[in-house]
Design an enzyme around this catalytic site. Structure first.
Site, mmCIF file in Angstrom:
data_model
loop_
_atom_site.group_PDB
_atom_site.id
_atom_site.type_symbol
_atom_site.label_atom_id
_atom_site.label_comp_id
_atom_site.label_asym_id
_atom_site.label_seq_id
_atom_site.Cartn_x
_atom_site.Cartn_y
_atom_site.Cartn_z
ATOM 1 N N GLU A 38 -16.107 3.968 2.602
ATOM 2 C CA GLU A 38 -14.713 4.509 2.014
ATOM 3 C C GLU A 38 -14.972 5.219 0.698
ATOM 4 O O GLU A 38 -15.815 5.359 0.066
ATOM 5 C CB GLU A 38 -13.902 3.015 1.538
ATOM 6 C CG GLU A 38 -13.731 2.003 2.879
ATOM 7 C CD GLU A 38 -13.415 0.641 2.341
ATOM 8 O OE1 GLU A 38 -12.405 0.396 1.623
ATOM 9 O OE2 GLU A 38 -13.530 -0.451 3.228
ATOM 10 N N HIS A 58 -7.363 4.508 1.438
ATOM 11 C CA HIS A 58 -6.674 4.408 0.290
ATOM 12 C C HIS A 58 -6.687 5.432 -0.565
ATOM 13 O O HIS A 58 -6.366 5.580 -1.885
ATOM 14 C CB HIS A 58 -7.317 3.119 -0.622
ATOM 15 C CG HIS A 58 -7.230 1.828 -0.003
ATOM 16 N ND1 HIS A 58 -5.977 1.088 0.051
ATOM 17 C CD2 HIS A 58 -8.022 1.127 1.053
ATOM 18 C CE1 HIS A 58 -6.305 0.097 0.918
ATOM 19 N NE2 HIS A 58 -7.380 0.123 1.331
ATOM 20 N N LYS A 60 -0.520 3.732 4.818
ATOM 21 C CA LYS A 60 -0.570 3.203 3.585
ATOM 22 C C LYS A 60 0.248 4.363 2.599
ATOM 23 O O LYS A 60 1.538 4.207 2.887
ATOM 24 C CB LYS A 60 -1.779 3.147 3.073
ATOM 25 C CG LYS A 60 -2.411 1.928 3.759
ATOM 26 C CD LYS A 60 -3.893 1.595 3.574
ATOM 27 C CE LYS A 60 -4.162 0.406 3.973
ATOM 28 N NZ LYS A 60 -5.564 0.212 4.582
ATOM 29 N N ASN A 104 0.942 -1.194 0.153
ATOM 30 C CA ASN A 104 -0.083 -0.046 0.179
ATOM 31 C C ASN A 104 0.849 1.335 0.155
ATOM 32 O O ASN A 104 0.377 2.473 0.149
ATOM 33 C CB ASN A 104 -1.054 0.037 1.228
ATOM 34 C CG ASN A 104 -1.787 -1.222 1.288
ATOM 35 O OD1 ASN A 104 -2.429 -1.588 0.466
ATOM 36 N ND2 ASN A 104 -1.845 -1.770 2.604
ATOM 37 N N SER A 127 -11.114 -0.999 -1.143
ATOM 38 C CA SER A 127 -9.890 -1.443 -1.043
ATOM 39 C C SER A 127 -9.583 -2.820 -1.699
ATOM 40 O O SER A 127 -8.561 -3.277 -2.136
ATOM 41 C CB SER A 127 -9.712 -1.731 0.544
ATOM 42 O OG SER A 127 -10.309 -2.661 1.143
HETATM 43 C C1 LIG Z 1 -6.224 -0.630 5.844
HETATM 44 C C2 LIG Z 1 -7.510 -0.077 6.195
HETATM 45 C C3 LIG Z 1 -7.825 -0.001 7.548
HETATM 46 C C4 LIG Z 1 -6.798 0.006 8.812
HETATM 47 O O1 LIG Z 1 -5.921 0.620 8.926
HETATM 48 P P1 LIG Z 1 -4.662 0.320 9.902
HETATM 49 O O2 LIG Z 1 -3.889 1.608 10.144
HETATM 50 O O3 LIG Z 1 -3.764 -0.597 8.967
HETATM 51 O O4 LIG Z 1 -5.144 -0.161 11.043
HETATM 52 C C5 LIG Z 1 -8.888 0.811 7.839
HETATM 53 N N1 LIG Z 1 -9.825 1.122 6.589
HETATM 54 C C6 LIG Z 1 -9.635 0.693 5.403
HETATM 55 C C7 LIG Z 1 -10.511 0.926 4.434
HETATM 56 C C8 LIG Z 1 -8.334 -0.057 5.192
HETATM 57 O O5 LIG Z 1 -8.090 -0.375 3.931
#
Ligand SMILES: *Cc1c(COP(=O)(O)O)cnc(C)c1O
Length: 389
Positions: free
Chosen positions: A179, A212, A243, A47, A183
């Protein structure tokens, strides 16, 4: 084996039997490459969208300017006790200023954020409307909350409008949870359309997870909300640092009253040790430079559309509008086989299977970074196997 463990073993055997057993891979990262069992492959599963995590010069610059007071590997406490170091406040002020918002609040991880905010703000008089495909951390947050929840069909905003019309008088608060870049499918949400619903429904709040999107979308890298001109219209504008931002932790940008409320009510903020000051200082360093990386964003955009076009021209449906590009093959067995085949050819791509994605939509998930060259992508494209019907 203890007799008590037999049931665990049976379940693991069952998962293995349907090609869904997970194991922790032993891997070593080296820039855009990843090494596994002696083989070097292009890492198509990271990521690190802007290629910042593997940028050595950035790390050196940071190390040369770090202040002694921030050089701490532990905060030794929750932020509500003694863990609230100055660098926390500085980062939150930087976030609020950059987003042009009243306030921001930082968390230990995206998982903590999503698992903690909804139970804090959603009570028995709240209705949560959540996209069918939201991240597991959001689902857990919803489960822990006292609210009623309805999951709407993925990106079906006609259904959202119907649900709002039907239910808006029954609840004091409705929170729509989504979102911004999904993802697993890489498709992008029309946030501006969701924002316009707030004009009709005054009790509607928007909760947007830009895990993302942050760093990558928008002219200054502030996410899809910046790209679509609605930075100031989202009640809970959330994102993660792990990410594109090459760090760890997460944040919400929000009104001050919401921040104050979360500080009082959010269990995953209150009952956990704050991230180390060193980590906060690194996040601040990266975030303050976000505006500089326009070229990286453009390059990523270019190679991403190249890959998306290749996936489609090989006969696969692909709704992605981003650097996350799924190649949906159907069965778990086929996905595992295909991923192994590409790994053999030097491309580290992983199969994504149920329960992470719905049954029958097992896929390869390519995720691109700005550290990759056009040549890298051309080589990958040559190795895509056309879909057979
Ligand atoms: C990766 C992710 C998370 C979690 O975040 P972390 O900091 O890795 O715990 C939360 N929401 C989405 C949409 C993600 O892709």
């Amino acid at each position: 084996m203890e007799q008590m463990d037999e049931a665990f073993l049976t379940e693991l055997d069952r998962l293995a039997g349907i090609n869904n057993l997970r194991v922790l891979p032993e891997v070593r990262q080296n820039g855009k490459w990843i090494e596994k069992e002696g083989a070097r492959m292009l890492n198509l599963s990271s990521n690190d969208y802007l290629g910042l995590a593997s940028d050595v010069s950035l790390k050196q610059e940071f190390m040369s300017e770090i202040k002694e007071e921030d050089f701490l590997f532990s905060s030794s406490s929750s932020r509500l006790l003694t863990g609230n170091f100055p660098v926390y406040t500085e980062l939150e002020q930087l976030l609020a200023d950059t987003f042009g918002a009243e306030s921001a609040l930082v968390f230990g991880s995206g998982y903590h954020m999503n698992m903690g905010i909804l139970p804090a703000v959603a009570d028995g008089n709240t209705l949560i409307l959540a996209d069918k495909l939201v991240h597991a951390s959001l689902i857990d947050g919803i489960r822990l909350s006292a609210a009623r929840c309805i999951r709407y069909r993925h990106q079906d905003y006609t259904q959202v409008e119907q649900l709002l019309e039907k239910h808006h008088t029954e609840y004091s608060r409705i929170i729509l949870v989504t979102e911004s870049v999904f993802s697993m499918d890489g498709d992008v949400v029309p946030l501006a359309r969701l924002v316009s619903l707030k004009k009709t429904y005054s009790n509607l709040m928007l909760y947007v997870d830009e895990a993302h999107g942050i760093g990558v979308r928008g002219q200054h890298g502030l996410g899809v909300a910046e790209e679509q001109g609605c930075l100031h219209d989202i009640d809970f504008l959330c994102g993660t640092f792990g990410k594109a931002l090459a760090s760890a932790g997460a944040y919400v940008v929000c009104r001050k009253v919401i921040r104050d409320y979360l500080v009082n009510k959010m269990r995953t903020l209150i009952f956990t040790t704050a991230l180390p000051p060193l980590n906060m200082a690194w996040t601040r360093f990266i975030f303050s430079r976000l505006g500089e990386w326009t070229e990286r964003r453009k390059h990523l955009d270019m190679i991403s559309s190249r890959l998306r076009e290749a996936v489609q021209s090989n006969g696969y449906e692909c709704a992605s509008g981003s650097y996350i590009v799924p190649l949906t093959v159907g069965s778990s067995e086929r996905a595992v086989w295909y991923a192994t085949e590409l790994q053999r050819k030097g491309f580290y791509v992983l199969p994504v299977r149920p329960p992470t994605v719905p049954e029958g939509t097992s896929r390869l998930r390519f995720s691109l970074t700005a550290a990759m060259t056009e040549e890298d992508i051309n080589l990958l494209v040559q190795n895509i196997i056309p879909r057979t019907v």
